[in-house]
Design a protein around this motif. Sequence first.
Motif, short mmCIF file in Angstrom:
data_model
loop_
_atom_site.label_atom_id
_atom_site.label_comp_id
_atom_site.label_asym_id
_atom_site.label_seq_id
_atom_site.Cartn_x
_atom_site.Cartn_y
_atom_site.Cartn_z
N ASP A 112 8.40 -1.23 -8.78
CA ASP A 112 7.76 0.08 -8.20
C ASP A 112 8.35 0.56 -7.04
O ASP A 112 8.38 1.92 -7.02
CB ASP A 112 6.17 -0.42 -8.01
N LEU A 113 8.84 -0.18 -6.08
CA LEU A 113 9.67 0.39 -4.93
C LEU A 113 11.00 0.95 -5.36
O LEU A 113 11.06 2.22 -4.94
CB LEU A 113 9.72 -1.02 -3.90
N GLN A 114 11.56 0.25 -6.04
CA GLN A 114 12.74 0.87 -6.61
C GLN A 114 12.49 2.25 -7.38
O GLN A 114 13.25 3.29 -7.16
CB GLN A 114 13.60 -0.09 -7.66
N ASP A 115 11.52 2.42 -8.28
CA ASP A 115 11.28 3.64 -8.92
C ASP A 115 10.75 4.63 -8.03
O ASP A 115 11.12 5.76 -7.95
CB ASP A 115 10.17 3.45 -9.68
N ALA A 116 10.00 4.25 -6.85
CA ALA A 116 9.71 5.44 -5.74
C ALA A 116 10.87 5.98 -5.16
O ALA A 116 10.97 6.93 -4.84
CB ALA A 116 8.46 4.62 -4.93
N LEU A 117 11.63 4.71 -4.83
CA LEU A 117 12.85 5.19 -3.99
C LEU A 117 13.80 6.30 -4.68
O LEU A 117 14.30 7.33 -4.49
CB LEU A 117 13.66 4.10 -3.48
N ARG A 118 14.10 5.81 -6.08
CA ARG A 118 14.64 6.72 -6.93
C ARG A 118 14.25 8.20 -7.16
O ARG A 118 14.98 9.13 -7.02
CB ARG A 118 15.01 6.16 -8.26
N ASN A 119 13.03 8.20 -7.29
CA ASN A 119 12.28 9.53 -7.22
C ASN A 119 12.34 10.41 -6.06
O ASN A 119 12.55 11.25 -6.21
CB ASN A 119 10.83 9.35 -7.60
N ARG A 120 12.22 9.65 -4.99
CA ARG A 120 12.40 10.27 -3.78
C ARG A 120 13.54 10.93 -3.39
O ARG A 120 14.02 11.97 -2.99
CB ARG A 120 11.94 9.18 -2.56
N LEU A 121 14.60 9.91 -3.72
CA LEU A 121 16.19 10.14 -3.41
C LEU A 121 16.67 11.47 -4.53
O LEU A 121 17.27 12.31 -4.04
CB LEU A 121 17.12 9.09 -3.67
N ASP A 122 16.08 11.36 -5.56
CA ASP A 122 16.46 12.35 -6.49
C ASP A 122 16.07 13.70 -6.22
O ASP A 122 16.74 14.70 -6.52
CB ASP A 122 16.08 11.96 -7.75
N ALA A 123 14.97 13.83 -5.42
CA ALA A 123 14.27 14.97 -5.06
C ALA A 123 14.78 15.61 -3.84
O ALA A 123 14.72 16.76 -3.28
CB ALA A 123 12.90 14.97 -4.97
N ALA A 124 15.57 14.70 -3.17
CA ALA A 124 16.34 15.32 -1.80
C ALA A 124 17.84 15.54 -1.93
O ALA A 124 18.54 15.03 -2.90
CB ALA A 124 16.10 14.01 -0.78
#
Length: 186
Positions: free
Chosen positions: A58-70
């Motif tokens: 879940d942490l990896q997914d959250a990070l991936r989503n945040r980084l992809d949007a930045a």
Amino acid sequence: MKEKIKKSAIKLFYKKGYFATSMSTIARATGIRKSSIYHHYSTKEDILLDIFRTSMNDLQDALRNRLDAATGARERMQAAIYCHIIFHIERQKEAIIADSELRGLTARNYKEIIQMRDDYEKRIQRVLEEGVAEGIFVDLDIKVISYAILSMCTAVCTWFNKSGRLSKEEVADIFSVFILKGLARS
């Protein structure tokens, strides 16, 4: 039922610790017979491992989503800091278990979870490397800096109070400003 068992185990591992929690205690807290747990989990360690895997995924997914949007290293680092802090506040019990109960895993399972953590750290390190390459972050030891940032951000799970004076977003904003100023190349 598996999620219910895991939720009960999270509460108990957080409150009593992994080693002080028995399968019988988990069964009572879940409202089932001990034998019913074994239909979903073979051992208590399997429950702990499921908690670790779920949290890290879940942490990896959250990070991936945040980084992809930045875009850009500064915005990506801000997103990573925000993600890490919010996750550790929203999932305080799991975060504390993840930091304190690794010793409950066998060597093979321990290595798996450490590899997941290493993969996560490497994503943060790549953002730091981007910032150095862009000329906006100080050029210091990336690993040490990443460990400092992650340790500081992870610690919120030990002191944050949901009924305290600051919201989780306000805390994330403060950390973000503080860390980004420390990373800024003068």
